[in-house]
Design a protein around this motif. Structure first.
Motif, PDB file in Angstrom:
ATOM      1  N   TYR A 158      38.889  29.369  47.883  1.00  8.62           N
ATOM      2  CA  TYR A 158      38.780  28.520  46.701  1.00  8.62           C
ATOM      3  C   TYR A 158      37.495  28.752  45.910  1.00  8.62           C
ATOM      4  O   TYR A 158      37.329  28.218  44.815  1.00  8.62           O
ATOM      5  N   ASP A 159      36.569  29.562  46.441  1.00  8.82           N
ATOM      6  CA  ASP A 159      35.362  29.923  45.703  1.00  8.82           C
ATOM      7  C   ASP A 159      35.440  31.327  45.110  1.00  8.82           C
ATOM      8  O   ASP A 159      34.508  31.763  44.430  1.00  8.82           O
ATOM      9  N   LEU A 160      36.531  32.027  45.362  1.00 13.19           N
ATOM     10  CA  LEU A 160      36.639  33.409  44.905  1.00 13.19           C
ATOM     11  C   LEU A 160      37.336  33.509  43.550  1.00 13.19           C
ATOM     12  O   LEU A 160      38.325  32.817  43.289  1.00 13.19           O
ATOM     13  N   HIS A 161      36.800  34.382  42.697  1.00 10.11           N
ATOM     14  CA  HIS A 161      37.473  34.743  41.452  1.00 10.11           C
ATOM     15  C   HIS A 161      38.312  35.987  41.755  1.00 10.11           C
ATOM     16  O   HIS A 161      37.791  37.077  41.967  1.00 10.11           O
ATOM     17  N   LEU A 162      39.638  35.807  41.780  1.00 12.72           N
ATOM     18  CA  LEU A 162      40.547  36.869  42.177  1.00 12.72           C
ATOM     19  C   LEU A 162      41.467  37.231  41.017  1.00 12.72           C
ATOM     20  O   LEU A 162      41.548  36.490  40.021  1.00 12.72           O
ATOM     21  N   PRO A 163      42.158  38.358  41.112  1.00 16.34           N
ATOM     22  CA  PRO A 163      43.138  38.692  40.072  1.00 16.34           C
ATOM     23  C   PRO A 163      44.116  37.539  39.864  1.00 16.34           C
ATOM     24  O   PRO A 163      44.455  36.813  40.819  1.00 16.34           O
ATOM     25  N   GLU A 164      44.581  37.360  38.641  1.00 14.26           N
ATOM     26  CA  GLU A 164      45.412  36.205  38.308  1.00 14.26           C
ATOM     27  C   GLU A 164      46.663  36.112  39.177  1.00 14.26           C
ATOM     28  O   GLU A 164      47.072  35.016  39.570  1.00 14.26           O
ATOM     29  N   GLU A 165      47.266  37.235  39.489  1.00 12.23           N
ATOM     30  CA  GLU A 165      48.468  37.203  40.327  1.00 12.23           C
ATOM     31  C   GLU A 165      48.169  36.581  41.686  1.00 12.23           C
ATOM     32  O   GLU A 165      48.948  35.768  42.195  1.00 12.23           O
ATOM     33  N   ALA A 208      44.155  34.663  54.724  1.00 13.52           N
ATOM     34  CA  ALA A 208      45.184  35.585  55.203  1.00 13.52           C
ATOM     35  C   ALA A 208      46.384  35.572  54.266  1.00 13.52           C
ATOM     36  O   ALA A 208      46.955  36.628  53.945  1.00 13.52           O
ATOM     37  N   ALA A 209      46.772  34.371  53.812  1.00 14.66           N
ATOM     38  CA  ALA A 209      47.900  34.250  52.890  1.00 14.66           C
ATOM     39  C   ALA A 209      47.600  34.939  51.557  1.00 14.66           C
ATOM     40  O   ALA A 209      48.435  35.667  51.013  1.00 14.66           O
ATOM     41  N   ALA A 210      46.401  34.725  51.034  1.00 15.43           N
ATOM     42  CA  ALA A 210      46.029  35.358  49.766  1.00 15.43           C
ATOM     43  C   ALA A 210      46.007  36.874  49.891  1.00 15.43           C
ATOM     44  O   ALA A 210      46.442  37.608  48.996  1.00 15.43           O
ATOM     45  N   SER A 211      45.524  37.365  51.035  1.00 13.36           N
ATOM     46  CA  SER A 211      45.444  38.811  51.232  1.00 13.36           C
ATOM     47  C   SER A 211      46.825  39.442  51.359  1.00 13.36           C
ATOM     48  O   SER A 211      46.983  40.643  51.150  1.00 13.36           O
ATOM     49  N   TYR A 212      47.823  38.637  51.685  1.00 11.99           N
ATOM     50  CA  TYR A 212      49.190  39.159  51.753  1.00 11.99           C
ATOM     51  C   TYR A 212      49.639  39.640  50.379  1.00 11.99           C
ATOM     52  O   TYR A 212      50.486  40.525  50.262  1.00 11.99           O
ATOM     53  N   ASN A 213      49.033  39.071  49.345  1.00 13.00           N
ATOM     54  CA  ASN A 213      49.357  39.482  47.979  1.00 13.00           C
ATOM     55  C   ASN A 213      48.492  40.640  47.500  1.00 13.00           C
ATOM     56  O   ASN A 213      49.000  41.604  46.918  1.00 13.00           O
ATOM     57  N   CYS A 214      47.197  40.565  47.741  1.00 15.22           N
ATOM     58  CA  CYS A 214      46.291  41.578  47.182  1.00 15.22           C
ATOM     59  C   CYS A 214      45.850  42.606  48.215  1.00 15.22           C
ATOM     60  O   CYS A 214      45.118  43.548  47.880  1.00 15.22           O
ATOM     61  N   GLY A 215      46.283  42.446  49.471  1.00 17.82           N
ATOM     62  CA  GLY A 215      45.903  43.374  50.521  1.00 17.82           C
ATOM     63  C   GLY A 215      44.578  42.983  51.161  1.00 17.82           C
ATOM     64  O   GLY A 215      43.710  42.380  50.516  1.00 17.82           O
ATOM     65  N   MET A 216      44.421  43.342  52.413  1.00 15.39           N
ATOM     66  CA  MET A 216      43.164  43.028  53.098  1.00 15.39           C
ATOM     67  C   MET A 216      41.985  43.744  52.447  1.00 15.39           C
ATOM     68  O   MET A 216      40.898  43.184  52.323  1.00 15.39           O
ATOM     69  N   GLY A 217      42.216  44.982  51.995  1.00 17.75           N
ATOM     70  CA  GLY A 217      41.148  45.717  51.327  1.00 17.75           C
ATOM     71  C   GLY A 217      40.736  45.062  50.026  1.00 17.75           C
ATOM     72  O   GLY A 217      39.540  44.947  49.726  1.00 17.75           O
ATOM     73  N   GLY A 218      41.735  44.607  49.254  1.00 21.03           N
ATOM     74  CA  GLY A 218      41.438  43.940  47.986  1.00 21.03           C
ATOM     75  C   GLY A 218      40.691  42.646  48.184  1.00 21.03           C
ATOM     76  O   GLY A 218      39.720  42.363  47.477  1.00 21.03           O
ATOM     77  N   TYR A 219      41.128  41.848  49.159  1.00 20.49           N
ATOM     78  CA  TYR A 219      40.465  40.570  49.415  1.00 20.49           C
ATOM     79  C   TYR A 219      39.054  40.798  49.935  1.00 20.49           C
ATOM     80  O   TYR A 219      38.097  40.130  49.500  1.00 20.49           O
ATOM     81  N   ASN A 220      38.910  41.749  50.842  1.00 21.99           N
ATOM     82  CA  ASN A 220      37.596  42.015  51.419  1.00 21.99           C
ATOM     83  C   ASN A 220      36.618  42.519  50.362  1.00 21.99           C
ATOM     84  O   ASN A 220      35.432  42.160  50.368  1.00 21.99           O
ATOM     85  N   GLY A 221      37.114  43.337  49.435  1.00 23.01           N
ATOM     86  CA  GLY A 221      36.250  43.835  48.366  1.00 23.01           C
ATOM     87  C   GLY A 221      35.711  42.709  47.497  1.00 23.01           C
ATOM     88  O   GLY A 221      34.523  42.685  47.158  1.00 23.01           O
ATOM     89  N   GLN A 222      36.591  41.762  47.137  1.00 26.39           N
ATOM     90  CA  GLN A 222      36.160  40.623  46.320  1.00 26.39           C
ATOM     91  C   GLN A 222      35.218  39.722  47.117  1.00 26.39           C
ATOM     92  O   GLN A 222      34.218  39.223  46.586  1.00 26.39           O
ATOM     93  N   ALA A 223      35.537  39.500  48.390  1.00 24.14           N
ATOM     94  CA  ALA A 223      34.689  38.636  49.227  1.00 24.14           C
ATOM     95  C   ALA A 223      33.296  39.235  49.408  1.00 24.14           C
ATOM     96  O   ALA A 223      32.284  38.516  49.382  1.00 24.14           O
ATOM     97  N   THR A 224      33.228  40.559  49.564  1.00 26.51           N
ATOM     98  CA  THR A 224      31.937  41.226  49.737  1.00 26.51           C
ATOM     99  C   THR A 224      31.111  41.127  48.465  1.00 26.51           C
ATOM    100  O   THR A 224      29.917  40.784  48.504  1.00 26.51           O
TER     101      THR A 224
END
Length: 306
Positions: free
Chosen positions: A208-215, A184-200
């Protein structure tokens, strides 16, 4: 005459000595490092990392090298920004009690107060390069969806209590969607849509297993760094006496149900100044306060002196 010759010889010898000394001194100064200060003789060491760390009751896997090194980077960058840490220690004494109260009332873990630091440094007037504003950095288009008024006259993104309540709405929705407060905290930065897209795509919701944008990668670890540094400030060498902390400002409140055409005159009529009125109510953005029918605002004013 012989006596004069002796005096002359002594004077010449002394002058020659002075000339040699001055030349040596000039050479020494010329070879000195102009950027060296007394502090350059100090040793600079990385702050100690905790053996264990959690966020919102969820363990941080510090046994993993990638996690430990990312945390180390943010602790280094922020711990050695000593002026800002000292400033935060002072300012958090004013705002943390309000933020913690609103988080608790909403059922959101207290650690999210450190997310507020990562967002705005606890500055009500903070504005990002893309226009996100206030304590919790809501965008103007997003704010109304979370119950915040945001226009040229009133901007409740700068109200610490109301914006915290709005952030809690988002965080609880994100927690329900992703199953952890860390996500939830990470999605506050990249948005729920952004986090869900990477998770999917990566077939895991575990942060801690996700490769996310550097920011976003740095964002969560900045929150963890602030938590570690501020909760262990004394052990890390940050000393602030109680008398130097910024205390909560005592105020009285008035409920405004009709428009105020001149806020400067309103302030004077209530025993204060326009400047103090704006400082106590950063959500007020103009010189007047229009109030629509059925609407009301709570305005803070200084406590009347006895």
């Amino acid at each position: 005459m012989k006596k004069l010759d002796t005096i002359f010889t002594i004077i010449c010898s002394a002058g020659l000595c002075l000339l040699l000394i001055s030349q040596f001194a000039f050479k020494s100064n010329a070879n000195a490092n102009p950027f060296r200060t007394e502090s350059a003789d100090a040793e600079w060491r990385p702050p100690a990392l905790p053996e264990q760390l959690s966020f919102a009751g969820e363990a941080v896997p510090l046994e993993r090298w990638d996690v430990k090194e990312r945390l180390d980077r943010e602790v280094l960058f922020n711990a050695y920004n000593r002026a800002n840490i000292l400033f935060l220690l002072k300012l958090s004494n004013r705002y943390f009690p309000i933020i913690s109260e609103r988080l608790k009332a909403a059922g959101v873990p207290d650690d999210f107060k450190y997310l507020c630091i990562a967002e705005s440094n606890l500055l009500p007037g903070a504005v990002s390069g893309v226009g996100a504003t206030g304590f919790w950095q809501f965008m103007g288009g997003t704010a109304p969806g979370y119950g915040l008024e945001a226009n040229s006259q009133v901007d409740e993104r700068m109200d610490v209590a109301k914006s915290t309540d709005a952030a809690c709405q988002y965080l609880k929705t994100a927690y329900a969607k992703f199953g952890t407060w860390t996500a939830a905290a990470a999605s506050y930065n990249c948005g729920m849509g952004g986090y869900n897209g990477q998770a999917t795509f990566q077939q895991t919701k575990y942060y801690y297993d996700l490769h996310l944008p550097e920011e976003t990668n740095r964002y969560l670890f900045r929150i963890l760094a602030f938590k570690h540094i501020l909760e262990n400030a004394d052990a890390l060498g940050f000393k602030v006496d109680d008398k130097d902390l910024y205390s909560e400002i005592p105020v009285r409140t008035v409920t405004v149900t009709s428009s105020i055409p001149n806020l400067a005159q309103f302030a004077i009529d209530n025993g204060t100044t326009y400047k103090i009125l704006r400082l106590l109510n950063p959500w007020i953005r103009g010189k007047s306060l229009p109030v629509k029918s059925g609407k009301s605002y709570t305005v803070k004013l200084p406590v009347k002196s006895s």
